[in-house]
Every structure is written in C-alpha cells, then in structure tokens.
Design an enzyme around this catalytic site. Sequence first.
Site, PDB file in Angstrom:
ATOM      1  N   GLY A 192      -0.368   2.747   8.853  1.00  0.00           N
ATOM      2  CA  GLY A 192       0.375   2.812  10.106  1.00  0.00           C
ATOM      3  C   GLY A 192      -0.429   2.526  11.361  1.00  0.00           C
ATOM      4  O   GLY A 192       0.031   2.805  12.469  1.00  0.00           O
TER       5      GLY A 192
ATOM      6  N   MET B 201      -9.545   6.763  -1.423  1.00  0.00           N
ATOM      7  CA  MET B 201     -10.470   7.351  -0.431  1.00  0.00           C
ATOM      8  C   MET B 201     -10.958   8.683  -0.981  1.00  0.00           C
ATOM      9  O   MET B 201     -10.164   9.454  -1.531  1.00  0.00           O
ATOM     10  CB  MET B 201      -9.762   7.578   0.907  1.00  0.00           C
ATOM     11  CG  MET B 201      -9.142   6.321   1.478  1.00  0.00           C
ATOM     12  SD  MET B 201      -8.391   6.599   3.096  1.00  0.00           S
ATOM     13  CE  MET B 201      -7.352   5.145   3.238  1.00  0.00           C
TER      14      MET B 201
ATOM     15  N   HIS C 243      -8.595  -0.647  -3.992  1.00  0.00           N
ATOM     16  CA  HIS C 243      -9.431  -0.831  -2.801  1.00  0.00           C
ATOM     17  C   HIS C 243     -10.254   0.446  -2.667  1.00  0.00           C
ATOM     18  O   HIS C 243      -9.737   1.482  -2.251  1.00  0.00           O
ATOM     19  CB  HIS C 243      -8.491  -1.073  -1.603  1.00  0.00           C
ATOM     20  CG  HIS C 243      -9.152  -1.126  -0.272  1.00  0.00           C
ATOM     21  ND1 HIS C 243      -8.440  -1.096   0.914  1.00  0.00           N
ATOM     22  CD2 HIS C 243     -10.449  -1.213   0.091  1.00  0.00           C
ATOM     23  CE1 HIS C 243      -9.272  -1.156   1.933  1.00  0.00           C
ATOM     24  NE2 HIS C 243     -10.503  -1.210   1.466  1.00  0.00           N
TER      25      HIS C 243
ATOM     26  N   ASP D 140      -5.547  -6.726   5.172  1.00  0.00           N
ATOM     27  CA  ASP D 140      -5.051  -5.368   4.962  1.00  0.00           C
ATOM     28  C   ASP D 140      -5.111  -4.591   6.272  1.00  0.00           C
ATOM     29  O   ASP D 140      -6.187  -4.402   6.842  1.00  0.00           O
ATOM     30  CB  ASP D 140      -5.940  -4.690   3.902  1.00  0.00           C
ATOM     31  CG  ASP D 140      -5.486  -3.284   3.522  1.00  0.00           C
ATOM     32  OD1 ASP D 140      -4.438  -2.820   4.008  1.00  0.00           O
ATOM     33  OD2 ASP D 140      -6.210  -2.646   2.728  1.00  0.00           O
TER      34      ASP D 140
ATOM     35  N   ASP E  98      -5.033   2.362  -2.603  1.00  0.00           N
ATOM     36  CA  ASP E  98      -6.074   2.705  -1.621  1.00  0.00           C
ATOM     37  C   ASP E  98      -6.766   4.008  -2.012  1.00  0.00           C
ATOM     38  O   ASP E  98      -6.216   5.095  -1.803  1.00  0.00           O
ATOM     39  CB  ASP E  98      -5.451   2.847  -0.235  1.00  0.00           C
ATOM     40  CG  ASP E  98      -5.120   1.504   0.385  1.00  0.00           C
ATOM     41  OD1 ASP E  98      -6.033   0.661   0.469  1.00  0.00           O
ATOM     42  OD2 ASP E  98      -3.961   1.304   0.778  1.00  0.00           O
TER      43      ASP E  98
ATOM     44  N   MET F 237     -12.540   2.893  -1.134  1.00  0.00           N
ATOM     45  CA  MET F 237     -13.162   3.366   0.113  1.00  0.00           C
ATOM     46  C   MET F 237     -13.889   4.653  -0.244  1.00  0.00           C
ATOM     47  O   MET F 237     -13.454   5.765   0.116  1.00  0.00           O
ATOM     48  CB  MET F 237     -12.080   3.558   1.187  1.00  0.00           C
ATOM     49  CG  MET F 237     -11.494   2.228   1.646  1.00  0.00           C
ATOM     50  SD  MET F 237      -9.906   2.363   2.508  1.00  0.00           S
ATOM     51  CE  MET F 237      -8.791   2.324   1.111  1.00  0.00           C
TER      52      MET F 237
ATOM     53  N   HIS G  60      -1.318  -2.469  -4.583  1.00  0.00           N
ATOM     54  CA  HIS G  60      -2.614  -2.240  -3.931  1.00  0.00           C
ATOM     55  C   HIS G  60      -2.831  -0.732  -3.819  1.00  0.00           C
ATOM     56  O   HIS G  60      -2.063  -0.033  -3.155  1.00  0.00           O
ATOM     57  CB  HIS G  60      -2.579  -2.890  -2.542  1.00  0.00           C
ATOM     58  CG  HIS G  60      -3.807  -2.705  -1.714  1.00  0.00           C
ATOM     59  ND1 HIS G  60      -4.940  -3.479  -1.858  1.00  0.00           N
ATOM     60  CD2 HIS G  60      -4.080  -1.837  -0.697  1.00  0.00           C
ATOM     61  CE1 HIS G  60      -5.844  -3.096  -0.974  1.00  0.00           C
ATOM     62  NE2 HIS G  60      -5.355  -2.099  -0.255  1.00  0.00           N
TER      63      HIS G  60
ATOM     64  N   SER H  55       0.887  -1.169   0.000  1.00  0.00           N
ATOM     65  CA  SER H  55       0.000   0.000   0.000  1.00  0.00           C
ATOM     66  C   SER H  55       0.920   1.214   0.000  1.00  0.00           C
ATOM     67  O   SER H  55       1.902   1.258   0.737  1.00  0.00           O
ATOM     68  CB  SER H  55      -0.860   0.013   1.270  1.00  0.00           C
ATOM     69  OG  SER H  55      -1.334   1.325   1.504  1.00  0.00           O
TER      70      SER H  55
ATOM     71  N   MET I 241     -10.424  -6.564   6.401  1.00  0.00           N
ATOM     72  CA  MET I 241      -9.699  -5.422   6.984  1.00  0.00           C
ATOM     73  C   MET I 241      -9.294  -5.768   8.419  1.00  0.00           C
ATOM     74  O   MET I 241     -10.132  -6.188   9.231  1.00  0.00           O
ATOM     75  CB  MET I 241     -10.569  -4.167   7.016  1.00  0.00           C
ATOM     76  CG  MET I 241     -10.846  -3.539   5.663  1.00  0.00           C
ATOM     77  SD  MET I 241      -9.378  -3.207   4.668  1.00  0.00           S
ATOM     78  CE  MET I 241      -8.491  -2.025   5.713  1.00  0.00           C
TER      79      MET I 241
HETATM   80  C1  DX5 Z   1      -6.199   1.395   5.299  1.00  0.00           C
HETATM   81  C2  DX5 Z   1      -5.654   0.917   3.971  1.00  0.00           C
HETATM   82  C3  DX5 Z   1      -4.469  -0.001   4.090  1.00  0.00           C
HETATM   83  C4  DX5 Z   1      -3.330   0.558   4.879  1.00  0.00           C
HETATM   84  C5  DX5 Z   1      -2.178  -0.379   4.992  1.00  0.00           C
HETATM   85  O1  DX5 Z   1      -7.290   2.205   5.095  1.00  0.00           O
HETATM   86  O2  DX5 Z   1      -6.636   0.203   3.272  1.00  0.00           O
HETATM   87  O3  DX5 Z   1      -4.071  -0.499   2.815  1.00  0.00           O
HETATM   88  O4  DX5 Z   1      -2.912   1.786   4.399  1.00  0.00           O
HETATM   89  O5  DX5 Z   1      -1.133   0.258   5.643  1.00  0.00           O
HETATM   90  P1  DX5 Z   1      -0.403  -0.364   6.929  1.00  0.00           P
HETATM   91  O6  DX5 Z   1       0.258  -1.635   6.457  1.00  0.00           O
HETATM   92  O7  DX5 Z   1       0.554   0.707   7.296  1.00  0.00           O
HETATM   93  O8  DX5 Z   1      -1.449  -0.621   7.973  1.00  0.00           O
HETATM   94 ZN    ZN Z   2      -6.198  -1.086   1.409  1.00  0.00          ZN
END
Ligand code: DX5
Ligand code: ZN
Length: 226
Positions: free
Chosen positions: A147, A35, A68, A181, A33, A70, A31, A6, A139
């Site tokens: 993080g 949002m 992914h 994830d 992400d 969101m 991957h 990610s 999740m």
């Molecule tokens: C959370 C994301 C993840 C996340 C993973 O909303 O979907 O992909 O950023 O990052 P780490 O491995 O740092 O939790």
């Molecule tokens: Zn993700």
Amino acid sequence: MEITPSILTADFTKLGETLEEAVEAGINWMHMDVMDGNWVVNRTITFGPALIRSVRERLGPEVFIDCHLMITNAEEAWNQYVDAGVNLVIAHVEAVDDMDSLIKSLHDSGCQAGAVLNPDTPSSSILPHLANLDLVLVMSVVPGKGGQSFMPEVEGKVREFRAAIDKQIASGGRETKLMIDGGIKDHNAAMVAEWGIDVAVVGSGLINNRGTIAENLAAINSALGL
Ligand code: DX5
Ligand code: ZN
C-alpha cells in the site's frame, strides 16, 4: 505485461479462497513476500516456508510461485523455500554476500534464481550477475509493507536493465525477466509496461475492498490495452 499478486493486504484467515479467486481470474503466478522481523526497516514479520508449502499444496503444481526474501540469512535459508515448493527465489542484493554462489546453489537444486534491489541501490550491484539470473526485480517502494506510493525515480534503472537484458537475449543469452514491485495500480501499469517491465507485482491494487480480484485485474488489463 504479466500481473502477479502480493498477498500482504489479504485477510490471512481467507488466504486459500483469495488465492483461488486470483487463479479463477486468470492469474497463474503468485508472489510471496517473506519478511523475518529483522531485515526490513519497519521490522515486519509476514510468513515463512510453512505457509508457502500450504499455498503450493492448495494451488497444485501448475501455478508459478516466487518468493521475495526480505530476510537477513537468505544464503542459509533459501533451501527451505525450495523445499516448500517455490519455482523462483528472489534474494536482495543488499542482504547477500556471495550472489554468484547463491545463484549456483539455486540452479543446482532445480530452482530459478532472481535478484532484487532497493530503490536507492545502483544497477551496478546486479548487472555483473545478469547472465545467470532468471529474473531481476526492481523495487519501486522501500520494502516493508503493502500500500505504499510508487517511486517514479526508478525509471532510469528499469530502462537500463531492459537495455542490458535485450542485448543479452539478442546475443543468445539467458531470457532474464524484468519485474517491478511496489505501488503498481491501474493508473501506472501502462507506464511501467512501456518502460519494459515483463511482470508487475500488484498487492493493494488487486486485493482491496474496492472490487473483486477479477474486477481489479480487468481494470489493469484494460489500462494495458489487453
Ligand atoms: C513490499 C512488497 C511488495 C508490496 C506490494 O515490501 O515486496 O510486494 O507488498 O504491494 P503494493 O502493490 O500494495 O505496493
Ligand atoms: Zn515483493
């Protein structure tokens, strides 16, 4: 167990170099992400189809890219991500009214279909769609940022999906992949592999100031005995 990065903890001004570093380290699944500033509780905005299109152009056709989503309107917006070049769209079951219809639209457009559920969403929300899904994502943090700390309470749900997928495959059904994830690092990678995860998303465990992507991946692979 395969590892996919990610990029949420990356320096976005160096994204191309960072992704190429990941490919050099042996990673061939990215991957992304997405949002939209609305769906996640902390109202984060990350990036959208334009950036994903650039990533596809930079990395070429060989790298597998999932997104992914969101976002609030996955059922109206999914085609923008397919057009941008993703191989797999993963939509939140909590955000979609008609998952069957979304899966069908994705498959009709030649894209793989995935469904994802939050830590407190029951497996029963996804199990009825399993036969048609290319991937289920569990999740292990509340979505919103990289993080965060891993939530071990998702173990039961992961094992439940593993058993259901194994049964499906044994009866000649689709080989649905199981992904996790959030909060995966070298210290818990072997544990989730033992739970039956096929693909783990790793953000801050791979892209951080402690080591290169190759060094961080090597530490994870060594924990996995690879
Ligand atoms: C959370 C994301 C993840 C996340 C993973 O909303 O979907 O992909 O950023 O990052 P780490 O491995 O740092 O939790
Ligand atoms: Zn993700």
